[in-house]
Scaffold this motif. Structure first.
Motif, PDB file in Angstrom:
ATOM      1  N   ALA A   1      54.429 100.502-101.059  1.00 34.33           N
ATOM      2  CA  ALA A   1      54.636  99.640 -99.884  1.00 34.33           C
ATOM      3  C   ALA A   1      53.348  99.475 -99.102  1.00 34.33           C
ATOM      4  N   THR A   2      52.549 100.558 -99.003  1.00 32.19           N
ATOM      5  CA  THR A   2      51.285 100.475 -98.277  1.00 32.19           C
ATOM      6  C   THR A   2      50.311  99.571 -99.014  1.00 32.19           C
ATOM      7  N   GLU A   3      50.307  99.667-100.364  1.00 38.97           N
ATOM      8  CA  GLU A   3      49.452  98.796-101.162  1.00 38.97           C
ATOM      9  C   GLU A   3      49.830  97.331-100.956  1.00 38.97           C
ATOM     10  N   GLN A   4      51.138  97.063-100.917  1.00 42.27           N
ATOM     11  CA  GLN A   4      51.597  95.686-100.684  1.00 42.27           C
ATOM     12  C   GLN A   4      51.159  95.200 -99.313  1.00 42.27           C
ATOM     13  N   ALA A   5      51.255  96.072 -98.302  1.00 39.94           N
ATOM     14  CA  ALA A   5      50.844  95.703 -96.952  1.00 39.94           C
ATOM     15  C   ALA A   5      49.359  95.378 -96.915  1.00 39.94           C
ATOM     16  N   ALA A   6      48.562  96.162 -97.639  1.00 41.77           N
ATOM     17  CA  ALA A   6      47.122  95.926 -97.676  1.00 41.77           C
ATOM     18  C   ALA A   6      46.808  94.584 -98.327  1.00 41.77           C
ATOM     19  N   GLU A   7      47.560  94.239 -99.364  1.00 43.50           N
ATOM     20  CA  GLU A   7      47.365  92.954-100.026  1.00 43.50           C
ATOM     21  C   GLU A   7      47.699  91.797 -99.090  1.00 43.50           C
ATOM     22  N   VAL A   8      48.790  91.955 -98.340  1.00 47.05           N
ATOM     23  CA  VAL A   8      49.179  90.921 -97.378  1.00 47.05           C
ATOM     24  C   VAL A   8      48.090  90.742 -96.332  1.00 47.05           C
ATOM     25  N   MET A   9      47.582  91.871 -95.814  1.00 45.63           N
ATOM     26  CA  MET A   9      46.563  91.841 -94.777  1.00 45.63           C
ATOM     27  C   MET A   9      45.312  91.125 -95.263  1.00 45.63           C
ATOM     28  N   ALA A  10      44.914  91.396 -96.514  1.00 41.93           N
ATOM     29  CA  ALA A  10      43.686  90.815 -97.039  1.00 41.93           C
ATOM     30  C   ALA A  10      43.791  89.309 -97.188  1.00 41.93           C
ATOM     31  N   GLY A  11      45.009  88.787 -97.356  1.00 44.71           N
ATOM     32  CA  GLY A  11      45.153  87.366 -97.632  1.00 44.71           C
ATOM     33  C   GLY A  11      45.572  86.503 -96.466  1.00 44.71           C
ATOM     34  N   MET A  12      45.741  87.064 -95.267  1.00 42.57           N
ATOM     35  CA  MET A  12      46.268  86.295 -94.139  1.00 42.57           C
ATOM     36  C   MET A  12      45.174  85.710 -93.263  1.00 42.57           C
ATOM     37  N   SER A  13      45.368  84.456 -92.905  1.00 41.64           N
ATOM     38  CA  SER A  13      44.507  83.813 -91.916  1.00 41.64           C
ATOM     39  C   SER A  13      45.136  84.022 -90.539  1.00 41.64           C
ATOM     40  N   PHE A  14      44.427  83.602 -89.490  1.00 41.78           N
ATOM     41  CA  PHE A  14      44.984  83.718 -88.146  1.00 41.78           C
ATOM     42  C   PHE A  14      46.286  82.942 -88.034  1.00 41.78           C
ATOM     43  N   ALA A  15      46.315  81.729 -88.610  1.00 40.09           N
ATOM     44  CA  ALA A  15      47.538  80.922 -88.569  1.00 40.09           C
ATOM     45  C   ALA A  15      48.682  81.633 -89.281  1.00 40.09           C
ATOM     46  N   ASP A  16      48.382  82.319 -90.388  1.00 42.48           N
ATOM     47  CA  ASP A  16      49.413  83.078 -91.103  1.00 42.48           C
ATOM     48  C   ASP A  16      49.985  84.181 -90.213  1.00 42.48           C
ATOM     49  N   VAL A  17      49.099  84.884 -89.508  1.00 40.94           N
ATOM     50  CA  VAL A  17      49.538  85.987 -88.644  1.00 40.94           C
ATOM     51  C   VAL A  17      50.477  85.461 -87.568  1.00 40.94           C
ATOM     52  N   VAL A  18      50.099  84.350 -86.944  1.00 40.23           N
ATOM     53  CA  VAL A  18      50.923  83.775 -85.882  1.00 40.23           C
ATOM     54  C   VAL A  18      52.290  83.385 -86.414  1.00 40.23           C
ATOM     55  N   ARG A  19      52.326  82.768 -87.567  1.00 42.73           N
ATOM     56  CA  ARG A  19      53.594  82.276 -88.118  1.00 42.73           C
ATOM     57  C   ARG A  19      54.456  83.385 -88.722  1.00 42.73           C
ATOM     58  N   ARG A  20      53.826  84.450 -89.201  1.00 42.78           N
ATOM     59  CA  ARG A  20      54.578  85.524 -89.851  1.00 42.78           C
ATOM     60  C   ARG A  20      55.132  86.555 -88.872  1.00 42.78           C
ATOM     61  N   ARG A  21      54.595  86.595 -87.660  1.00 47.34           N
ATOM     62  CA  ARG A  21      55.046  87.622 -86.726  1.00 47.34           C
ATOM     63  C   ARG A  21      56.523  87.449 -86.412  1.00 47.34           C
ATOM     64  N   ARG A  22      57.266  88.511 -86.556  1.00 48.79           N
ATOM     65  CA  ARG A  22      58.692  88.522 -86.257  1.00 48.79           C
ATOM     66  C   ARG A  22      59.024  89.828 -85.545  1.00 48.79           C
ATOM     67  N   MET A  23      60.139  89.847 -84.849  1.00 53.44           N
ATOM     68  CA  MET A  23      60.622  91.081 -84.257  1.00 53.44           C
ATOM     69  C   MET A  23      61.409  91.843 -85.319  1.00 53.44           C
ATOM     70  N   THR A  24      60.845  92.922 -85.819  1.00 51.27           N
ATOM     71  CA  THR A  24      61.476  93.740 -86.851  1.00 51.27           C
ATOM     72  C   THR A  24      62.401  94.751 -86.193  1.00 51.27           C
ATOM     73  N   ARG A  25      63.636  94.803 -86.657  1.00 43.11           N
ATOM     74  CA  ARG A  25      64.635  95.671 -86.030  1.00 43.11           C
ATOM     75  C   ARG A  25      65.202  96.727 -86.973  1.00 43.11           C
ATOM     76  N   SER A  26      64.631  96.832 -88.173  1.00 46.22           N
ATOM     77  CA  SER A  26      65.088  97.848 -89.117  1.00 46.22           C
ATOM     78  C   SER A  26      63.894  98.324 -89.928  1.00 46.22           C
ATOM     79  N   TYR A  27      63.672  99.642 -89.932  1.00 48.17           N
ATOM     80  CA  TYR A  27      62.479 100.198 -90.551  1.00 48.17           C
ATOM     81  C   TYR A  27      62.821 101.247 -91.596  1.00 48.17           C
ATOM     82  N   SER A  28      61.925 101.395 -92.573  1.00 44.60           N
ATOM     83  CA  SER A  28      62.037 102.485 -93.532  1.00 44.60           C
ATOM     84  C   SER A  28      61.421 103.733 -92.898  1.00 44.60           C
ATOM     85  N   CYS A  29      61.569 104.857 -93.580  1.00 41.29           N
ATOM     86  CA  CYS A  29      61.033 106.112 -93.046  1.00 41.29           C
ATOM     87  C   CYS A  29      59.580 106.334 -93.448  1.00 41.29           C
TER      88      CYS A  29
END
Length: 230
Positions: free
Chosen positions: A4-32
């Motif tokens: 999951a951390t590797e996937q997060a790193a991949e997402v981070m590497a590929g996002m532009s500022f516009a992507d960050v703005v559009r992808r931000r959501r209020m997350t209400r359920s988390y893994s441990c």
């Protein structure tokens, strides 16, 4: 590094500022899965880049990143956690977040800043909030909080800003050591932010953007004066 951390790193590497703005959501359920401390530190660094009236920088952040401190927050914040009752689905999902950040505003930083020679002429240094058009200490801390949310999104993780339960604010303040002294006014919590890895496959809350229409900017922007439309 977990998958999951590797996937997060991949997402981070590929996002532009516009992507960050559009992808931000209020997350209400988390893994441990734990959150990399570097992600929290980077988000806090970005948060302190927010604008502030007079460059007063009247914000503070209480970071809860151990099971004990996170549990202590929820115990102070919720009756269910306090009494040992069974939390509902929303609360259970939120309580799973391994990190909680409590952004706080510091009114005294603004009063002190506007008592300095270059700002004193504004007459805003008196301990009278009616002199201010609005309590900018809260507004500026909210803007810093948004930068924190966006930074967490940029790292490929989830976050959620939520308000404290009104009749539990004092309990939260006491738990976090946000208590006035004879020498200093304590920072005031404006809410809290959960941070963690989103649970896969979760759907948005009933009032979220996944269930309700997002109002286009063309319907809320007015050129020249209110009512003119775009």
């Amino acid at each position: 590094m977990t998958h999951a951390t590797e996937q997060a790193a991949e997402v981070m590497a590929g996002m532009s500022f516009a992507d960050v703005v559009r992808r931000r959501r209020m997350t209400r359920s988390y893994s441990c899965e734990p959150v990399d401390p570097a992600v929290v530190e980077r988000a806090l660094d970005h948060a302190t880049r927010a604008p502030s009236a007079g460059f007063s920088q009247g914000w503070a952040f209480v970071v809860l990143d151990t099971p004990e401190t996170v549990r202590g927050f929820w115990t102070a914040q919720t009756d269910a956690a306090l009494s040992g009752g069974e939390p509902d689905r929303w609360l259970a999902g939120m309580m799973a977040a391994p990190v909680v950040v409590v952004p706080c505003s510091r009114r005294s930083a603004y009063l002190d800043r506007y008592a300095e020679p270059d700002k004193r002429r504004a007459g805003l240094h008196e301990h009278d909030e009616s002199r201010w058009a609005m309590p900018y200490w809260h507004l500026d801390t909210a803007m810093a909080s948004l930068l924190l949310l966006q930074s967490v999104t940029d790292a490929g993780l989830g976050s959620c800003f939520f308000g404290l339960v009104p009749d539990r604010v004092e309990a939260v303040k006491e738990r976090l050591g946000l208590v006035d002294t004879a020498e200093e006014e304590a920072p005031h919590p404006i809410g809290a932010i959960t941070i963690g890895h989103p649970t896969p496959g979760t759907t948005g809350a009933r009032g979220s953007a996944t269930r309700r229409r997002r109002t286009p900017w063309t319907e809320v922007a007015h050129r020249g004066r209110w009512g003119a439309g775009w």
